[in-house]
Scaffold this motif. Sequence first.
Motif, PDB file in Angstrom:
ATOM      1  N   ALA A 111      69.399  28.518  62.504  1.00  0.00           N
ATOM      2  CA  ALA A 111      70.304  29.365  62.304  1.00  0.00           C
ATOM      3  C   ALA A 111      70.623  29.224  60.845  1.00  0.00           C
ATOM      4  N   VAL A 112      70.612  30.163  60.043  1.00  0.00           N
ATOM      5  CA  VAL A 112      71.155  30.257  58.598  1.00  0.00           C
ATOM      6  C   VAL A 112      72.199  30.933  58.446  1.00  0.00           C
ATOM      7  N   THR A 113      73.723  30.170  58.118  1.00  0.00           N
ATOM      8  CA  THR A 113      74.727  30.838  58.016  1.00  0.00           C
ATOM      9  C   THR A 113      75.233  30.988  56.473  1.00  0.00           C
ATOM     10  N   SER A 114      76.565  31.425  56.202  1.00  0.00           N
ATOM     11  CA  SER A 114      76.816  31.549  54.747  1.00  0.00           C
ATOM     12  C   SER A 114      77.342  30.235  54.242  1.00  0.00           C
ATOM     13  N   LEU A 160      77.823  33.630  63.180  1.00  0.00           N
ATOM     14  CA  LEU A 160      79.285  34.176  62.954  1.00  0.00           C
ATOM     15  C   LEU A 160      79.794  33.850  61.360  1.00  0.00           C
ATOM     16  N   GLY A 161      79.249  34.592  60.346  1.00  0.00           N
ATOM     17  CA  GLY A 161      79.740  34.169  59.204  1.00  0.00           C
ATOM     18  C   GLY A 161      79.242  32.781  58.780  1.00  0.00           C
ATOM     19  N   LEU A 213      80.440  26.848  75.972  1.00  0.00           N
ATOM     20  CA  LEU A 213      80.359  27.819  74.759  1.00  0.00           C
ATOM     21  C   LEU A 213      81.084  27.501  73.758  1.00  0.00           C
ATOM     22  N   ARG A 214      80.734  27.396  72.531  1.00  0.00           N
ATOM     23  CA  ARG A 214      81.507  26.807  71.408  1.00  0.00           C
ATOM     24  C   ARG A 214      81.275  27.518  70.059  1.00  0.00           C
ATOM     25  N   ARG A 215      82.319  27.352  69.098  1.00  0.00           N
ATOM     26  CA  ARG A 215      82.075  28.200  67.880  1.00  0.00           C
ATOM     27  C   ARG A 215      82.190  26.883  66.761  1.00  0.00           C
ATOM     28  N   THR A 216      81.347  26.508  66.147  1.00  0.00           N
ATOM     29  CA  THR A 216      81.138  25.377  65.155  1.00  0.00           C
ATOM     30  C   THR A 216      81.101  26.060  63.644  1.00  0.00           C
ATOM     31  N   ASN A 217      81.885  25.436  62.876  1.00  0.00           N
ATOM     32  CA  ASN A 217      81.668  25.502  61.221  1.00  0.00           C
ATOM     33  C   ASN A 217      80.681  24.773  60.895  1.00  0.00           C
ATOM     34  N   VAL A 218      79.624  25.206  60.255  1.00  0.00           N
ATOM     35  CA  VAL A 218      78.112  24.648  60.182  1.00  0.00           C
ATOM     36  C   VAL A 218      78.491  23.696  58.974  1.00  0.00           C
TER      37      VAL A 218
END
Length: 230
Positions: free
Chosen positions: A92-95, A134-135, A145-150
């Motif tokens: 996955a590619v994020t900003s 997500l951004g 289920l988790r949200r991680t800053n890349v």
Amino acid sequence: AEQSDLEAQLVGKTLFVLESETQTVHSIATETGKARVLARLPHPVEKLGADASNIYALSDSSLLTALSQATGKVLWSHRLVGSARRASLQLAVTSGGVYVGVDGAGEFGVDPKTGKTLWNRRCKYPTLYTPQVLGSDVVTHFDDLRRTNVRTGRVIWKVSTSSVGEESGRIVGDVVIGSSEKAIIGHAASDGRVLWKMARQSGLAVRNEPEGIPGDAENMILQDDGQFRC
């Protein structure tokens, strides 16, 4: 499982398509169908990703390569795992950076400018579900289920889902929508809390197809005039 012969990424009005048989990346103008060969890669590629300026090609031996969208030039190439063993993958590619999941090695954050590994964390089932962007973050599902800053690897929130067997789904606005055996579930993207649940009917599920890619992209064929058509 049978895999598609094509991987595709849409950037603005340009579709970048990888032909796995020849390991050739094509650049296609979506308004005209005009195509050109951007690059031919020397190794098999399983996943393709893109940001505003680069294409990222990931091989099944966890070799990640960045290509310039303008010239097709290889900007960098970096093997994430020491051995060249075959493994299932997610990309996955994020900003904020490039996210990679490698079966048996965990999850990685990669600097898009240099290819340097920013962080690596062992986890269960890193390739089971498609990570959702997500951004500058990804929402993933392993044993939770988790949200991680890349960029930093910081876990912003995580929610245990093992009790309901929840599967990752789609991000719609500020809501992460997933599904369990019994319900469709909406989580707040900001903190993971459950916003709503809807009883799931037989056969109803949430699928996470890549957004912005034509549904019949895998049926496109390169014609003699250099254009792709279905």
